[in-house]
Design a protein around this motif. Sequence first.
Motif, mmCIF file in Angstrom:
data_model
loop_
_atom_site.group_PDB
_atom_site.id
_atom_site.type_symbol
_atom_site.label_atom_id
_atom_site.label_comp_id
_atom_site.label_asym_id
_atom_site.label_seq_id
_atom_site.Cartn_x
_atom_site.Cartn_y
_atom_site.Cartn_z
ATOM 1 N N ASP A 1 0.834 -1.206 0.000
ATOM 2 C CA ASP A 1 0.000 0.000 0.000
ATOM 3 C C ASP A 1 0.871 1.258 0.000
ATOM 4 N N ASN A 2 1.960 1.242 0.769
ATOM 5 C CA ASN A 2 2.867 2.390 0.825
ATOM 6 C C ASN A 2 3.588 2.603 -0.506
ATOM 7 N N GLU A 3 3.936 1.505 -1.173
ATOM 8 C CA GLU A 3 4.570 1.621 -2.487
ATOM 9 C C GLU A 3 3.626 2.318 -3.466
ATOM 10 N N LYS A 4 2.373 1.892 -3.478
ATOM 11 C CA LYS A 4 1.383 2.499 -4.376
ATOM 12 C C LYS A 4 1.147 3.962 -4.009
ATOM 13 N N LEU A 5 0.990 4.249 -2.721
ATOM 14 C CA LEU A 5 0.751 5.621 -2.278
ATOM 15 C C LEU A 5 1.913 6.529 -2.674
ATOM 16 N N SER A 6 3.134 6.084 -2.437
ATOM 17 C CA SER A 6 4.293 6.911 -2.778
ATOM 18 C C SER A 6 4.401 7.125 -4.284
ATOM 19 N N ASP A 7 4.078 6.103 -5.057
ATOM 20 C CA ASP A 7 4.104 6.227 -6.515
ATOM 21 C C ASP A 7 3.010 7.186 -6.993
ATOM 22 N N ASP A 8 1.808 7.053 -6.423
ATOM 23 C CA ASP A 8 0.702 7.948 -6.785
ATOM 24 C C ASP A 8 1.039 9.396 -6.441
ATOM 25 N N ARG A 9 1.660 9.603 -5.295
ATOM 26 C CA ARG A 9 2.015 10.968 -4.888
ATOM 27 C C ARG A 9 3.096 11.552 -5.802
ATOM 28 N N ALA A 10 4.096 10.777 -6.130
ATOM 29 C CA ALA A 10 5.140 11.265 -7.035
ATOM 30 C C ALA A 10 4.532 11.625 -8.388
ATOM 31 N N ASN A 11 3.624 10.801 -8.882
ATOM 32 C CA ASN A 11 2.971 11.075 -10.159
ATOM 33 C C ASN A 11 2.028 12.269 -10.078
ATOM 34 N N SER A 12 1.407 12.471 -8.930
ATOM 35 C CA SER A 12 0.553 13.636 -8.732
ATOM 36 C C SER A 12 1.380 14.925 -8.799
ATOM 37 N N VAL A 13 2.546 14.911 -8.176
ATOM 38 C CA VAL A 13 3.450 16.065 -8.223
ATOM 39 C C VAL A 13 3.918 16.287 -9.661
ATOM 40 N N ARG A 14 4.278 15.216 -10.337
ATOM 41 C CA ARG A 14 4.707 15.334 -11.736
ATOM 42 C C ARG A 14 3.612 15.980 -12.573
ATOM 43 N N GLN A 15 2.379 15.511 -12.404
ATOM 44 C CA GLN A 15 1.271 16.052 -13.191
ATOM 45 C C GLN A 15 1.039 17.532 -12.879
ATOM 46 N N TYR A 16 1.160 17.910 -11.620
ATOM 47 C CA TYR A 16 1.017 19.325 -11.246
ATOM 48 C C TYR A 16 2.037 20.173 -12.001
ATOM 49 N N ILE A 17 3.284 19.711 -12.018
ATOM 50 C CA ILE A 17 4.359 20.462 -12.673
ATOM 51 C C ILE A 17 4.149 20.507 -14.190
ATOM 52 N N VAL A 18 3.703 19.413 -14.764
ATOM 53 C CA VAL A 18 3.391 19.380 -16.204
ATOM 54 C C VAL A 18 2.248 20.360 -16.501
ATOM 55 N N ASP A 19 1.224 20.343 -15.657
ATOM 56 C CA ASP A 19 0.082 21.243 -15.850
ATOM 57 C C ASP A 19 0.494 22.712 -15.776
ATOM 58 N N LYS A 20 1.614 22.990 -15.123
ATOM 59 C CA LYS A 20 2.123 24.369 -15.011
ATOM 60 C C LYS A 20 3.051 24.738 -16.164
ATOM 61 N N GLY A 21 3.238 23.810 -17.123
ATOM 62 C CA GLY A 21 3.968 24.165 -18.332
ATOM 63 C C GLY A 21 5.311 23.497 -18.561
ATOM 64 N N ILE A 22 5.743 22.642 -17.659
ATOM 65 C CA ILE A 22 7.014 21.936 -17.861
ATOM 66 C C ILE A 22 6.737 20.707 -18.728
ATOM 67 N N ALA B 1 8.671 10.115 -12.481
ATOM 68 C CA ALA B 1 8.108 9.983 -11.143
ATOM 69 C C ALA B 1 8.129 8.516 -10.739
ATOM 70 N N LYS B 2 8.523 8.276 -9.492
ATOM 71 C CA LYS B 2 8.577 6.902 -8.981
ATOM 72 C C LYS B 2 8.419 6.941 -7.472
ATOM 73 N N GLY B 3 7.682 5.988 -6.963
ATOM 74 C CA GLY B 3 7.514 5.847 -5.525
ATOM 75 C C GLY B 3 8.408 4.744 -4.983
ATOM 76 N N PHE B 4 8.938 4.982 -3.797
ATOM 77 C CA PHE B 4 9.827 4.008 -3.157
ATOM 78 C C PHE B 4 9.246 3.477 -1.851
ATOM 79 N N GLY B 5 8.006 3.840 -1.556
ATOM 80 C CA GLY B 5 7.380 3.357 -0.332
ATOM 81 C C GLY B 5 8.246 3.636 0.887
ATOM 82 N N PRO B 6 8.359 2.652 1.782
ATOM 83 C CA PRO B 6 9.122 2.844 3.014
ATOM 84 C C PRO B 6 10.592 2.419 2.920
ATOM 85 N N TYR B 7 11.077 2.126 1.714
ATOM 86 C CA TYR B 7 12.362 1.461 1.566
ATOM 87 C C TYR B 7 13.590 2.362 1.599
ATOM 88 N N LYS B 8 13.428 3.677 1.606
ATOM 89 C CA LYS B 8 14.579 4.584 1.658
ATOM 90 C C LYS B 8 14.375 5.617 2.765
#
Length: 178
Positions: free
Chosen positions: A101-122, A129-136
């Motif tokens: 669940d943490n792996e998915k959540l971290s991946d979803d959050r990283a992708n959400s941030v990526r999409q925000y930045i893309v939506d702003k013109g980058i 974007a990649k999630g690492f869950g609790p592993y780092k």
Amino acid sequence: GCPEDDFDKDSVPDAVDACPKEPGEPSAEKDKNGCPVFIRRLEGSTEIEILKQVQFATGAAKILSNSFKILDEVVKLMTINKDIALVAIEGHTDNKGKDKDNEKLSDDRANSVRQYIVDKGIHPDRLTAKGFGPYKPIADNKTADGRQKNRRVEFHIRDKAATGQPEGTGGTDTPAPT
């Protein structure tokens, strides 16, 4: 009579800008004049350091509005610094809950941030974007403070484009001939 250089176009001339490659705000403090408030890019570092944590809705990938200014500073940095060709956005969690669940959540959050930045013109090709869950973890997951530090988003510069000009002189979007 000539206009003063202002590489990052933040209205603070490079001659007095403490952060001439990072768009920021004018400040009475000499060491903060022209620097961003929420991010920092250390000379020679490949990390865009986030000084205030990006916040999300609990257990979700929805970015909270109080984090928009943080991400907007990343957008400004990438907009001005065309030589930053690729930024890896990494999502991390603490160790509470199931690893999967943490792996998915971290991946979803990283992708959400990526999409925000893309939506702003980058351009999307400049971001991964990649999630690492609790592993780092960067702190001890046995304490509330440590778990809080481990729930984070990081930005790492993975590639810099060749601009054909010395670093800090502006460059162009066109790579230098090889």
